[in-house]
Design a protein around this motif. Structure first.
Motif, mmCIF file in Angstrom:
data_model
loop_
_atom_site.group_PDB
_atom_site.id
_atom_site.type_symbol
_atom_site.label_atom_id
_atom_site.label_comp_id
_atom_site.label_asym_id
_atom_site.label_seq_id
_atom_site.Cartn_x
_atom_site.Cartn_y
_atom_site.Cartn_z
ATOM 1 N N GLY A 15 0.804 -1.210 0.000
ATOM 2 C CA GLY A 15 0.000 0.000 0.000
ATOM 3 C C GLY A 15 0.838 1.260 0.000
ATOM 4 O O GLY A 15 1.948 1.298 -0.538
ATOM 5 N N LYS A 16 0.288 2.315 0.613
ATOM 6 C CA LYS A 16 0.938 3.623 0.613
ATOM 7 C C LYS A 16 2.308 3.608 1.271
ATOM 8 O O LYS A 16 3.178 4.396 0.921
ATOM 9 C CB LYS A 16 0.060 4.654 1.322
ATOM 10 N N SER A 17 2.510 2.739 2.235
ATOM 11 C CA SER A 17 3.788 2.724 2.951
ATOM 12 C C SER A 17 4.865 1.933 2.211
ATOM 13 O O SER A 17 6.040 2.009 2.563
ATOM 14 C CB SER A 17 3.616 2.156 4.358
ATOM 15 N N GLY A 18 4.486 1.195 1.183
ATOM 16 C CA GLY A 18 5.452 0.412 0.430
ATOM 17 C C GLY A 18 6.395 1.275 -0.380
ATOM 18 O O GLY A 18 6.075 2.406 -0.737
ATOM 19 N N THR A 38 5.748 8.875 -5.328
ATOM 20 C CA THR A 38 6.264 9.294 -6.632
ATOM 21 C C THR A 38 5.179 9.255 -7.703
ATOM 22 O O THR A 38 5.326 9.878 -8.747
ATOM 23 C CB THR A 38 7.451 8.427 -7.095
ATOM 24 N N ARG A 39 4.112 8.531 -7.415
ATOM 25 C CA ARG A 39 3.035 8.404 -8.394
ATOM 26 C C ARG A 39 1.915 9.413 -8.170
ATOM 27 O O ARG A 39 1.370 9.981 -9.115
ATOM 28 C CB ARG A 39 2.470 6.992 -8.340
ATOM 29 N N PHE A 40 1.565 9.633 -6.915
ATOM 30 C CA PHE A 40 0.408 10.469 -6.602
ATOM 31 C C PHE A 40 0.761 11.759 -5.861
ATOM 32 O O PHE A 40 -0.097 12.593 -5.630
ATOM 33 C CB PHE A 40 -0.604 9.671 -5.782
ATOM 34 N N GLU A 41 2.007 11.904 -5.482
ATOM 35 C CA GLU A 41 2.472 13.110 -4.799
ATOM 36 C C GLU A 41 3.718 13.592 -5.530
ATOM 37 O O GLU A 41 3.926 13.237 -6.679
ATOM 38 C CB GLU A 41 2.757 12.788 -3.326
ATOM 39 N N ASP A 42 4.544 14.372 -4.886
ATOM 40 C CA ASP A 42 5.735 14.915 -5.529
ATOM 41 C C ASP A 42 7.023 14.276 -5.026
ATOM 42 O O ASP A 42 8.062 14.924 -4.960
ATOM 43 C CB ASP A 42 5.804 16.437 -5.319
ATOM 44 N N GLY A 43 6.972 12.995 -4.673
ATOM 45 C CA GLY A 43 8.163 12.320 -4.176
ATOM 46 C C GLY A 43 9.214 12.154 -5.264
ATOM 47 O O GLY A 43 8.911 12.087 -6.455
ATOM 48 N N ALA A 44 10.475 12.085 -4.826
ATOM 49 C CA ALA A 44 11.583 11.881 -5.766
ATOM 50 C C ALA A 44 11.569 10.445 -6.272
ATOM 51 O O ALA A 44 11.403 9.507 -5.503
ATOM 52 C CB ALA A 44 12.905 12.188 -5.080
ATOM 53 N N GLY A 45 11.730 10.286 -7.556
ATOM 54 C CA GLY A 45 11.722 8.964 -8.172
ATOM 55 C C GLY A 45 10.882 8.986 -9.427
ATOM 56 O O GLY A 45 10.604 10.033 -9.994
ATOM 57 N N THR A 46 10.448 7.828 -9.851
ATOM 58 C CA THR A 46 9.688 7.717 -11.100
ATOM 59 C C THR A 46 8.329 7.092 -10.827
ATOM 60 O O THR A 46 7.961 6.841 -9.683
ATOM 61 C CB THR A 46 10.494 6.916 -12.145
#
Length: 143
Positions: A15-18, A38-46
């Motif tokens: 889930g979200k914590s993964g 990284t998918r639904f927020e602005d986290g670093a990554g792809t």
């Protein structure tokens, strides 16, 4: 002839914590982080949509480059941006659109022929054939 390329993903936690990491056979991606942030927020990554957009833009641009070469053109510059849309639906989420924006400069070519060849490349590109979503194409031609 069959060409097989590979990519891999590992996801730890659920889930979200993964947190996940994605890699490609070529090494262009090597343990690149991805996850909810990284998918639904602005986290670093792809994220998968970004990777699909890059794949679509590169495949379409190469397909057009070969169509132009087959039509006798030897010089030019093509730049494509693909924007892939992810929308919530009744089953979760769906990729609903890939919008291609092409900028081209091909000396000795007219705009009508450029647009014709670009439309053919959009239709014939293997990634376009893979996608079941709407695919749009906007062109800017500077001759």
């Amino acid at each position: 002839m069959t060409i097989v390329k590979s990519g891999s993903a590992k996801y730890e936690g659920l889930g979200k914590s993964g947190k996940g990491h994605v890699s490609s056979e070529s090494g262009a991606l090597s343990d690149q982080p991805y996850g909810f942030n990284t998918r639904f927020e602005d986290g670093a990554g792809t994220n998968p949509e970004e990777l699909i957009a890059a794949a679509h833009a590169s495949c379409f641009t190469m397909a057009l480059a070969f169509k132009l070469a087959d039509a006798g053109h030897e010089d030019g510059t093509l730049e494509t941006e693909a924007k892939v849309s992810l929308e919530k639906d009744s089953d979760g989420f769906s990729v609903t659109k890939s919008a291609l924006h092409l900028k081209g400069n091909v000396p000795g070519l007219d705009q009508a022929k450029f647009e014709e060849l670009a439309a053919e490349a959009k239709k014939g590109c293997p990634i376009s054939k893979l996608l079941t979503c709407e695919i749009t194409l906007e062109t800017e031609f500077t001759g």
